[in-house]
Design a protein around this motif. Structure first.
Motif: not given
Length: 491
Positions: A265-266, A268-269, A272, A274, A364, A395-398, A401
């Motif tokens: 997840s991180l 991908n975040a 930016k 997938d 996280n 990571a899910k909600k940004g 970061l």
């Protein structure tokens, strides 16, 4: 450059743009009579031959047919038609409508006469023009030969020549900016300043040797302040390479942690996009994937890895072993922990085993913990007993970061300056020469009264030779070969 029997000024040509469909392509030429040779396959030879430097001439590239001569008009106005008819050029085929940029030496990149043909960017068109030039008297340029000619003709020193390659290979704005500084001459000026400090000291010592009041010893014979200034600057330059190397080559940043800590997840975040498969099922990531990323100007290869756990799955076990191998080779480890679960014994064991590699502990799922705190739960985001850097994110909600990126930059640049305006070394070759010069200067400063001034002179002359290798004033042929062999053909 691999040609040991090099012929200066020999007309050379190369394709200077990528061989791929594009709006424009550039074929580059340099050397003695390069303008005259091109005029033989150009529709307006007189205009090209008479063109001043730094001007552009419009026309067509033409291909002859078995020496047969034929006259045809390409111009839309009467004057152009008369000019073309007067010169009675050979014609078989019009290759392409082009713009020819004319540069006359010494006011050119190489210091020689140069022409650059801007044509349409079709692969076949560019190759046809290039092959036509080779059949018209030009030789195919070797790797880095244009920049090499700029060097031998005094248009660029080696620090600028190497900066050209750095700019081409730059991966971020920051790395490009640092290389541009060296191309503009900031490193050369710094080296030149150091050489002046050493030369001034040498001059003072030579006077003392020629006109000694007492015995030729070091005590009170010369002012060492200039040498100490040189030593200080050389120390800063030598230390700069570690930081500069990261900007050039990029850092290896590895995401590690137990399964379901949120590594994918991180990954991908931060990218930016997938790229990695995200799932609640443990062991989803079985092998590492990687991608380039920009951490506030620092280029990095970011690795998403398999979760660390004991498993009976043979394939997953291989992935776990690869994770461990990658972590051993990392420049920085981002170790993820699920904030809800806290640090386990396995987490603590991993951290203790990697004390020699920079590591940031990433807590996280801080959003879930924050919700628990609001409902009367206990927060476990930061462990005050640990001395390593720690960052809380979701990571899910940004969330967080930006703080993580700042922590990464701080960790990677801790060994050297991260300011874009700073002067730094641009290659391992430069670092070796600067360190040798620094060693000679330090040795000269450390000599006791038992040594004659001649010993100091020898040290300082050796330091000047080492600095001369940085800029190219003193450079063995094998060094030149290794530098320019890494350039592309059109440069």
């Amino acid at each position: 450059m691999t040609n040991l029997k090099y012929t200066p000024e020999e007309p050379i040509a190369a394709i200077a743009t990528a061989l791929a469909p594009a709006a424009l392509g550039i074929v580059r030429c340099s050397g003695k009579n390069s303008i005259e040779l091109l005029s033989k396959v150009f529709s307006r030879p007189k205009a090209l031959l008479e063109a001043p430097g730094n001007t552009i001439v419009y026309g067509w590239i033409l291909q002859t047919e078995n020496g047969k001569r034929k006259t045809e008009s390409f111009g839309s106005c009467e004057s152009e038609q008369n000019q073309l008819s007067t010169f009675n050029f050979q014609l078989s085929t019009r290759i392409d409508e082009v713009l020819v940029s004319v540069f006359r030496g010494p006011k050119s990149f190489t210091g020689e006469d140069m022409v650059e043909i801007s044509c349409h960017g079709g692969v076949h068109v560019v190759q046809t023009i290039y092959n036509l030039l080779l059949n018209s008297g030009f030789r195919a340029a070797e790797r880095g030969e244009f920049t090499f000619r700029a060097y031998i003709n005094g248009k660029a020193d080696l620090t600028k020549a190497e900066a050209v390659r750095e700019i081409i290979d730059s991966k971020t704005d920051a790395s490009q900016s640092r290389a541009a500084g060296r191309l503009a001459g900031n490193l050369y000026e710094t080296i030149d300043g150091v050489k002046k400090h050493i030369i001034d000291t040498l001059a003072a010592i030579e006077v003392e040797i020629e006109y000694p009041e007492d015995e030729e010893t070091i005590a009170d014979s010369f002012d060492s302040s200039e040498l100490k200034k040189a030593e200080s600057v050389l120390e800063e330059l030598a230390l700069s390479w570690k930081s500069e190397k990261i900007y050039q080559d990029g850092a290896r940043v590895v995401l590690c942690g137990r399964t379901n800590a949120g590594k994918s997840s991180l990954f991908n975040a931060l990218l930016k996009e997938d790229r990695a498969i995200v799932s609640d099922i443990e062991g989803t990531t079985r092998d590492f994937i990687e991608s380039w990323i920009d951490f506030s100007g620092i280029p990095a290869r970011l690795f998403d890895t398999a979760g660390l756990r004991k498993t009976s799955d043979v394939i997953e076990a291989v992935g776990v072993e690869r994770t461990k191998d990658l972590s051993e080779e990392a420049d920085l480890i981002l170790y993820l922990v699920d904030s809800k679960s806290g640090l386990s014994e396995d987490d603590q064991s991993f951290i203790k085993q990697h004390t020699e590699i920079p590591l940031i502990l990433v807590w996280n799922k801080c959003d879930v913990v924050a919700e628990n705190v609001q409902n009367g739960g206990k927060s476990s985001l930061i462990d005050s007993s640990l001395t390593i850097p720690q960052v809380s994110i979701s990571a899910k909600k940004g969330i967080g970061l930006g703080d993580l990126s700042e922590a990464v930059c701080a960790s990677l640049s801790s060994s050297g300056s991260s300011e874009r305006s700073s002067t730094g070394l641009g290659s391992e070759r430069q670092k070796v020469s600067v360190e040798r010069a620094l060693e000679c200067v330090r040795h000269a400063l450390s000599l006791s009264d038992d040594y004659a001034l001649d010993a100091v002179v020898q040290d300082l002359e050796d330091s000047l030779d080492a600095l001369g290798e940085v800029t190219g004033d003193v450079t063995p042929d094998d060094v030149l070969g290794s530098i320019f062999a890494n350039f592309c053909v059109g440069k």
